[in-house]
Motif scaffolding. Structure first.
Motif, PDB file in Angstrom:
ATOM      1  N   GLN A  49      25.334  37.894  11.044  1.00 42.02           N
ATOM      2  CA  GLN A  49      26.371  38.923  11.146  1.00 42.02           C
ATOM      3  C   GLN A  49      26.654  39.582   9.802  1.00 42.02           C
ATOM      4  O   GLN A  49      26.770  40.801   9.724  1.00 42.02           O
ATOM      5  N   ILE A  50      26.825  38.760   8.778  1.00 38.04           N
ATOM      6  CA  ILE A  50      27.112  39.274   7.439  1.00 38.04           C
ATOM      7  C   ILE A  50      26.078  38.712   6.486  1.00 38.04           C
ATOM      8  O   ILE A  50      25.852  37.527   6.446  1.00 38.04           O
ATOM      9  N   LYS A  51      25.446  39.556   5.761  1.00 33.57           N
ATOM     10  CA  LYS A  51      24.319  39.161   4.904  1.00 33.57           C
ATOM     11  C   LYS A  51      24.791  38.655   3.537  1.00 33.57           C
ATOM     12  O   LYS A  51      24.419  39.176   2.505  1.00 33.57           O
ATOM     13  N   TYR A  52      25.650  37.633   3.547  1.00 36.56           N
ATOM     14  CA  TYR A  52      26.156  37.060   2.305  1.00 36.56           C
ATOM     15  C   TYR A  52      25.243  35.947   1.819  1.00 36.56           C
ATOM     16  O   TYR A  52      24.478  35.366   2.585  1.00 36.56           O
ATOM     17  N   GLY A  53      25.388  35.609   0.555  1.00 35.00           N
ATOM     18  CA  GLY A  53      24.677  34.483  -0.022  1.00 35.00           C
ATOM     19  C   GLY A  53      25.370  33.177   0.332  1.00 35.00           C
ATOM     20  O   GLY A  53      26.428  33.176   0.985  1.00 35.00           O
ATOM     21  N   PRO A  54      24.815  32.048  -0.109  1.00 30.39           N
ATOM     22  CA  PRO A  54      25.337  30.737   0.282  1.00 30.39           C
ATOM     23  C   PRO A  54      26.790  30.482  -0.124  1.00 30.39           C
ATOM     24  O   PRO A  54      27.569  29.953   0.672  1.00 30.39           O
ATOM     25  N   ALA A  55      27.173  30.866  -1.328  1.00 31.78           N
ATOM     26  CA  ALA A  55      28.550  30.603  -1.781  1.00 31.78           C
ATOM     27  C   ALA A  55      29.554  31.407  -0.949  1.00 31.78           C
ATOM     28  O   ALA A  55      30.591  30.881  -0.516  1.00 31.78           O
ATOM     29  N   ARG A  56      29.237  32.647  -0.708  1.00 36.60           N
ATOM     30  CA  ARG A  56      30.134  33.496   0.082  1.00 36.60           C
ATOM     31  C   ARG A  56      30.149  33.052   1.544  1.00 36.60           C
ATOM     32  O   ARG A  56      31.191  33.076   2.198  1.00 36.60           O
ATOM     33  N   LEU A  57      29.008  32.626   2.068  1.00 30.55           N
ATOM     34  CA  LEU A  57      28.966  32.096   3.440  1.00 30.55           C
ATOM     35  C   LEU A  57      29.867  30.878   3.579  1.00 30.55           C
ATOM     36  O   LEU A  57      30.619  30.749   4.551  1.00 30.55           O
ATOM     37  N   ALA A  58      29.790  29.977   2.605  1.00 29.45           N
ATOM     38  CA  ALA A  58      30.617  28.767   2.637  1.00 29.45           C
ATOM     39  C   ALA A  58      32.099  29.129   2.619  1.00 29.45           C
ATOM     40  O   ALA A  58      32.908  28.561   3.361  1.00 29.45           O
ATOM     41  N   ALA A  59      32.463  30.113   1.795  1.00 24.71           N
ATOM     42  CA  ALA A  59      33.860  30.548   1.721  1.00 24.71           C
ATOM     43  C   ALA A  59      34.308  31.183   3.037  1.00 24.71           C
ATOM     44  O   ALA A  59      35.423  30.927   3.517  1.00 24.71           O
ATOM     45  N   GLU A  60      33.456  32.009   3.623  1.00 26.92           N
ATOM     46  CA  GLU A  60      33.787  32.653   4.899  1.00 26.92           C
ATOM     47  C   GLU A  60      33.919  31.639   6.034  1.00 26.92           C
ATOM     48  O   GLU A  60      34.774  31.779   6.901  1.00 26.92           O
ATOM     49  N   LEU A  61      33.068  30.644   6.025  1.00 26.22           N
ATOM     50  CA  LEU A  61      33.161  29.600   7.057  1.00 26.22           C
ATOM     51  C   LEU A  61      34.503  28.888   6.985  1.00 26.22           C
ATOM     52  O   LEU A  61      35.118  28.608   8.014  1.00 26.22           O
ATOM     53  N   GLU A  62      34.927  28.604   5.766  1.00 26.59           N
ATOM     54  CA  GLU A  62      36.220  27.924   5.620  1.00 26.59           C
ATOM     55  C   GLU A  62      37.361  28.844   6.035  1.00 26.59           C
ATOM     56  O   GLU A  62      38.289  28.420   6.723  1.00 26.59           O
ATOM     57  N   LEU A  63      37.275  30.096   5.660  1.00 28.93           N
ATOM     58  CA  LEU A  63      38.329  31.059   5.974  1.00 28.93           C
ATOM     59  C   LEU A  63      38.406  31.358   7.470  1.00 28.93           C
ATOM     60  O   LEU A  63      39.481  31.327   8.064  1.00 28.93           O
ATOM     61  N   LEU A  64      37.271  31.629   8.091  1.00 31.51           N
ATOM     62  CA  LEU A  64      37.247  32.059   9.488  1.00 31.51           C
ATOM     63  C   LEU A  64      37.256  30.915  10.498  1.00 31.51           C
ATOM     64  O   LEU A  64      37.807  31.045  11.589  1.00 31.51           O
ATOM     65  N   HIS A  65      36.600  29.798  10.153  1.00 33.96           N
ATOM     66  CA  HIS A  65      36.404  28.736  11.142  1.00 33.96           C
ATOM     67  C   HIS A  65      36.960  27.384  10.713  1.00 33.96           C
ATOM     68  O   HIS A  65      36.754  26.396  11.412  1.00 33.96           O
ATOM     69  N   ALA A  66      37.594  27.320   9.548  1.00 33.19           N
ATOM     70  CA  ALA A  66      38.144  26.072   9.005  1.00 33.19           C
ATOM     71  C   ALA A  66      37.071  24.986   8.909  1.00 33.19           C
ATOM     72  O   ALA A  66      37.318  23.812   9.161  1.00 33.19           O
ATOM     73  N   VAL A  67      35.854  25.408   8.554  1.00 29.47           N
ATOM     74  CA  VAL A  67      34.726  24.491   8.380  1.00 29.47           C
ATOM     75  C   VAL A  67      34.359  24.486   6.906  1.00 29.47           C
ATOM     76  O   VAL A  67      34.086  25.535   6.329  1.00 29.47           O
TER      77      VAL A  67
END
Length: 80
Positions: A49-67
């Protein structure tokens, strides 16, 4: 050949005979802390969905899905 190496091979031979001297994988038989398939699928879907790198993906996962995953984990899920 070191004594330690010789002792290891001798112990294998004593325990298993000639079969103990054959090459075998050093891969662990189990990985209890392995990332679950559900989390890996979530990382892959978010990456599509969003072409982010690993650090940004990890941050988005925590923000959006609490993972919470490490950036290295996010990277390995995308690369696999």
């Amino acid at each position: 050949m070191s004594r330690r190496c010789l002792a290891k091979w001798y112990a294998r031979w004593r325990t298993h005979g000639e079969d103990g001297l054959l090459d075998h994988s050093s891969r662990p038989s189990a990985s209890p802390t392995r990332t679950s398939e559900g989390i890996a699928d979530l990382v892959e879907a978010l990456r599509r969905q969003i072409k982010y790198g690993p650090a940004r993906l990890a941050a988005e996962l925590e923000l959006l899905h609490a993972v919470t995953v490490a950036p290295a984990t996010a990277s390995s899920c995308v690369a696999a």
